[in-house]
Design a protein around this motif. Structure first.
Motif, PDB file in Angstrom:
ATOM      1  N   THR A   1      33.766 -12.932 -19.221  1.00 59.50           N
ATOM      2  CA  THR A   1      34.302 -14.310 -20.045  1.00 59.50           C
ATOM      3  C   THR A   1      33.307 -14.796 -20.900  1.00 59.50           C
ATOM      4  O   THR A   1      32.181 -14.444 -20.862  1.00 59.50           O
ATOM      5  CB  THR A   1      34.849 -15.196 -19.055  1.00 59.50           C
ATOM      6  OG1 THR A   1      33.232 -15.664 -18.172  1.00 59.50           O
ATOM      7  CG2 THR A   1      35.651 -14.506 -17.795  1.00 59.50           C
ATOM      8  N   THR A   2      33.821 -15.650 -21.798  1.00 58.69           N
ATOM      9  CA  THR A   2      33.133 -16.315 -22.680  1.00 58.69           C
ATOM     10  C   THR A   2      31.872 -16.893 -21.877  1.00 58.69           C
ATOM     11  O   THR A   2      30.630 -16.981 -22.382  1.00 58.69           O
ATOM     12  CB  THR A   2      33.802 -17.412 -23.489  1.00 58.69           C
ATOM     13  OG1 THR A   2      34.750 -16.684 -24.205  1.00 58.69           O
ATOM     14  CG2 THR A   2      32.807 -18.027 -24.475  1.00 58.69           C
ATOM     15  N   ARG A   3      32.061 -17.796 -21.034  1.00 58.77           N
ATOM     16  CA  ARG A   3      30.979 -18.284 -20.181  1.00 58.77           C
ATOM     17  C   ARG A   3      30.059 -17.424 -19.397  1.00 58.77           C
ATOM     18  O   ARG A   3      29.029 -17.416 -19.366  1.00 58.77           O
ATOM     19  CB  ARG A   3      31.420 -19.183 -19.102  1.00 58.77           C
ATOM     20  CG  ARG A   3      30.654 -20.118 -18.320  1.00 58.77           C
ATOM     21  CD  ARG A   3      29.641 -20.847 -18.819  1.00 58.77           C
ATOM     22  NE  ARG A   3      30.762 -22.194 -19.231  1.00 58.77           N
ATOM     23  CZ  ARG A   3      30.269 -23.099 -19.936  1.00 58.77           C
ATOM     24  NH1 ARG A   3      29.108 -23.162 -20.852  1.00 58.77           N
ATOM     25  NH2 ARG A   3      30.839 -24.392 -20.001  1.00 58.77           N
ATOM     26  N   GLU A   4      30.514 -16.154 -18.989  1.00 54.85           N
ATOM     27  CA  GLU A   4      29.523 -15.333 -18.647  1.00 54.85           C
ATOM     28  C   GLU A   4      28.598 -14.759 -19.578  1.00 54.85           C
ATOM     29  O   GLU A   4      27.523 -14.363 -19.462  1.00 54.85           O
ATOM     30  CB  GLU A   4      30.369 -14.028 -17.797  1.00 54.85           C
ATOM     31  CG  GLU A   4      31.208 -14.251 -16.515  1.00 54.85           C
ATOM     32  CD  GLU A   4      31.984 -13.325 -16.250  1.00 54.85           C
ATOM     33  OE1 GLU A   4      32.458 -13.568 -14.876  1.00 54.85           O
ATOM     34  OE2 GLU A   4      32.461 -12.686 -16.981  1.00 54.85           O
ATOM     35  N   THR A   5      29.148 -14.455 -20.920  1.00 59.45           N
ATOM     36  CA  THR A   5      28.433 -14.010 -21.880  1.00 59.45           C
ATOM     37  C   THR A   5      27.409 -15.103 -22.227  1.00 59.45           C
ATOM     38  O   THR A   5      26.255 -14.565 -22.518  1.00 59.45           O
ATOM     39  CB  THR A   5      29.071 -13.646 -23.007  1.00 59.45           C
ATOM     40  OG1 THR A   5      30.291 -12.591 -22.768  1.00 59.45           O
ATOM     41  CG2 THR A   5      28.578 -13.156 -24.336  1.00 59.45           C
ATOM     42  N   GLU A   6      27.763 -16.177 -22.136  1.00 62.62           N
ATOM     43  CA  GLU A   6      26.671 -17.402 -22.504  1.00 62.62           C
ATOM     44  C   GLU A   6      25.597 -17.368 -21.488  1.00 62.62           C
ATOM     45  O   GLU A   6      24.352 -17.241 -21.964  1.00 62.62           O
ATOM     46  CB  GLU A   6      27.371 -18.699 -22.489  1.00 62.62           C
ATOM     47  CG  GLU A   6      28.260 -18.948 -23.756  1.00 62.62           C
ATOM     48  CD  GLU A   6      28.989 -20.345 -23.505  1.00 62.62           C
ATOM     49  OE1 GLU A   6      29.113 -20.956 -24.505  1.00 62.62           O
ATOM     50  OE2 GLU A   6      29.235 -20.834 -22.263  1.00 62.62           O
TER      51      GLU A   6
ATOM     52  N   ARG B   1      23.566 -14.191 -22.101  1.00 59.62           N
ATOM     53  CA  ARG B   1      22.554 -14.335 -23.113  1.00 59.62           C
ATOM     54  C   ARG B   1      21.283 -15.010 -22.538  1.00 59.62           C
ATOM     55  O   ARG B   1      20.159 -14.857 -23.065  1.00 59.62           O
ATOM     56  CB  ARG B   1      23.086 -15.083 -24.381  1.00 59.62           C
ATOM     57  CG  ARG B   1      24.243 -14.409 -25.106  1.00 59.62           C
ATOM     58  CD  ARG B   1      24.864 -15.170 -26.247  1.00 59.62           C
ATOM     59  NE  ARG B   1      25.933 -14.158 -27.044  1.00 59.62           N
ATOM     60  CZ  ARG B   1      25.654 -13.406 -27.844  1.00 59.62           C
ATOM     61  NH1 ARG B   1      24.554 -13.059 -28.217  1.00 59.62           N
ATOM     62  NH2 ARG B   1      26.707 -12.968 -28.277  1.00 59.62           N
TER      63      ARG B   1
ATOM     64  N   HIS C   1      28.288 -17.246 -11.709  1.00 61.47           N
ATOM     65  CA  HIS C   1      28.322 -16.377 -12.944  1.00 61.47           C
ATOM     66  C   HIS C   1      27.489 -14.962 -13.160  1.00 61.47           C
ATOM     67  O   HIS C   1      27.925 -14.188 -13.652  1.00 61.47           O
ATOM     68  CB  HIS C   1      28.074 -17.062 -14.438  1.00 61.47           C
ATOM     69  CG  HIS C   1      29.209 -18.180 -14.372  1.00 61.47           C
ATOM     70  ND1 HIS C   1      30.840 -17.773 -14.675  1.00 61.47           N
ATOM     71  CD2 HIS C   1      29.364 -19.525 -14.950  1.00 61.47           C
ATOM     72  CE1 HIS C   1      31.357 -18.768 -14.780  1.00 61.47           C
ATOM     73  NE2 HIS C   1      30.481 -19.869 -14.938  1.00 61.47           N
TER      74      HIS C   1
ATOM     75  N   THR D   1      28.818 -11.401 -13.049  1.00 64.91           N
ATOM     76  CA  THR D   1      28.468 -10.402 -14.156  1.00 64.91           C
ATOM     77  C   THR D   1      27.674  -9.120 -13.760  1.00 64.91           C
ATOM     78  O   THR D   1      28.023  -8.037 -14.161  1.00 64.91           O
ATOM     79  CB  THR D   1      27.380 -11.120 -15.229  1.00 64.91           C
ATOM     80  OG1 THR D   1      28.387 -12.283 -15.838  1.00 64.91           O
ATOM     81  CG2 THR D   1      27.211 -10.158 -16.392  1.00 64.91           C
TER      82      THR D   1
END
Length: 214
Positions: free
Chosen positions: A154-159, A162, A187, A191
Motif C-alpha cells: 500500500t502507499t502507506r506501507e511504502t512510505e 522508505r 505496517h 510489509t
C-alpha cells in the motif's frame, strides 16, 4: 517478559551479562559457550533474542547464527562482540543477525539494544549501521535489485518502508507520518509478511535494492 539466550565462551563475561539482564527484568532462558551448545539448546528454549559472541571455540558467531535461524526461526540474533571489523559485521548480518554491538557498549546501551531487537528493530553500534547500508548499496549497484515482480504494498506501507531504510525508529516514523507507534509497527509487520522477509535488516536491504531509500 523478553526471553534471552546468552552465548559467549568466557564464563565470567557470560554469567555477568546474564545477571545484568536478569536484574533488568529479562528472563535468561539459557546460556551457551559454543556452536554445538547453541545448536543443542536454542530450539528447546525458543528465546526472543539470542545475544551472540563472534568468537567461539568450535566455530564463529556466524555459524551459531545460522544454527539459530534453522532451529528457532522466530529468535532474533543480536551480536555482542569485541570485534568491529567490517568482515565480521557483514558476515553476521548476512547470516541473519538483526544487529551488532561491540562489547564496549554500556549496560544501558545493551539493555536498550536487547529490547529494541525483541521489538524487531535493527540495532548497531554507531558507525556500523552505515557500513552495513553501504554494503547493501554496493550489492544493489552490482545488480541485486533487478526483480521487476514487486509485491503489492500500500502507499502507506511504502512510505514506512522508505523511512525504515533511512534508519528511523518506529516512534520517529510515527512522528513523521502522524501515526501511533503501534500503527507503524503493524505496517512494518505487514510489509515483512508480504515481502517474506525476517527482520528490519532484510527490509532495509530490500528497500535499497529497489531504490526506495532515496
Amino acid at each position: 517478559m523478553i526471553r534471552v539466550m546468552v552465548v559467549d565462551d568466557h564464563p565470567m563475561w557470560r554469567d555477568g551479562v546474564a545477571r545484568d539482564l536478569t536484574d533488568e527484568g529479562f528472563e535468561v532462558v539459557a546460556t551457551a559457550e559454543s556452536v554445538r551448545a547453541v545448536t543443542a539448546r536454542v530450539g528447546a528454549v525458543s528465546p526472543d533474542v539470542v545475544l551472540m559472541d563472534m568468537q567461539l571455540p568450535d566455530g564463529t558467531g556466524v555459524d551459531a547464527t545460522a544454527a539459530v535461524a534453522q532451529a528457532s526461526p522466530s529468535s532474533r540474533v543480536l551480536v555482542l562482540s569485541a570485534s568491529a571489523e567490517r568482515d565480521d559485521v557483514l558476515a553476521a548480518v548476512k547470516a541473519g543477525a538483526s544487529g551488532y554491538l561491540v562489547k564496549s557498549a554500556s549496560r544501558e546501551e545493551l539493555v536498550a539494544a536487547v529490547r529494541a531487537t525483541a521489538d524487531g528493530q535493527a540495532v548497531f553500534t554507531p558507525g556500523l549501521a552505515g557500513l552495513v547500508l553501504g554494503e547493501f548499496r554496493r550489492i544493489a549497484t552490482d545488480g541485486g535489485g533487478d526483480d521487476p515482480e514487486l509485491p503489492a504494498l500500500t502507499t502507506r506501507e511504502t512510505e514506512v518502508l522508505r523511512l525504515v531504510a533511512k534508519g528511523l525508529s518506529a516512534r520517529q516514523i510515527g512522528t513523521r507520518l502522524t501515526l501511533s507507534h503501534r500503527t507503524v509497527e503493524n505496517h512494518v509487520q505487514s510489509t515483512l509478511r508480504k515481502l517474506q522477509l525476517a527482520n528490519r535488516v532484510e527490509l532495509t536491504r530490500y528497500a535499497i535494492e529497489h531504490g526506495l531509500d532515496e
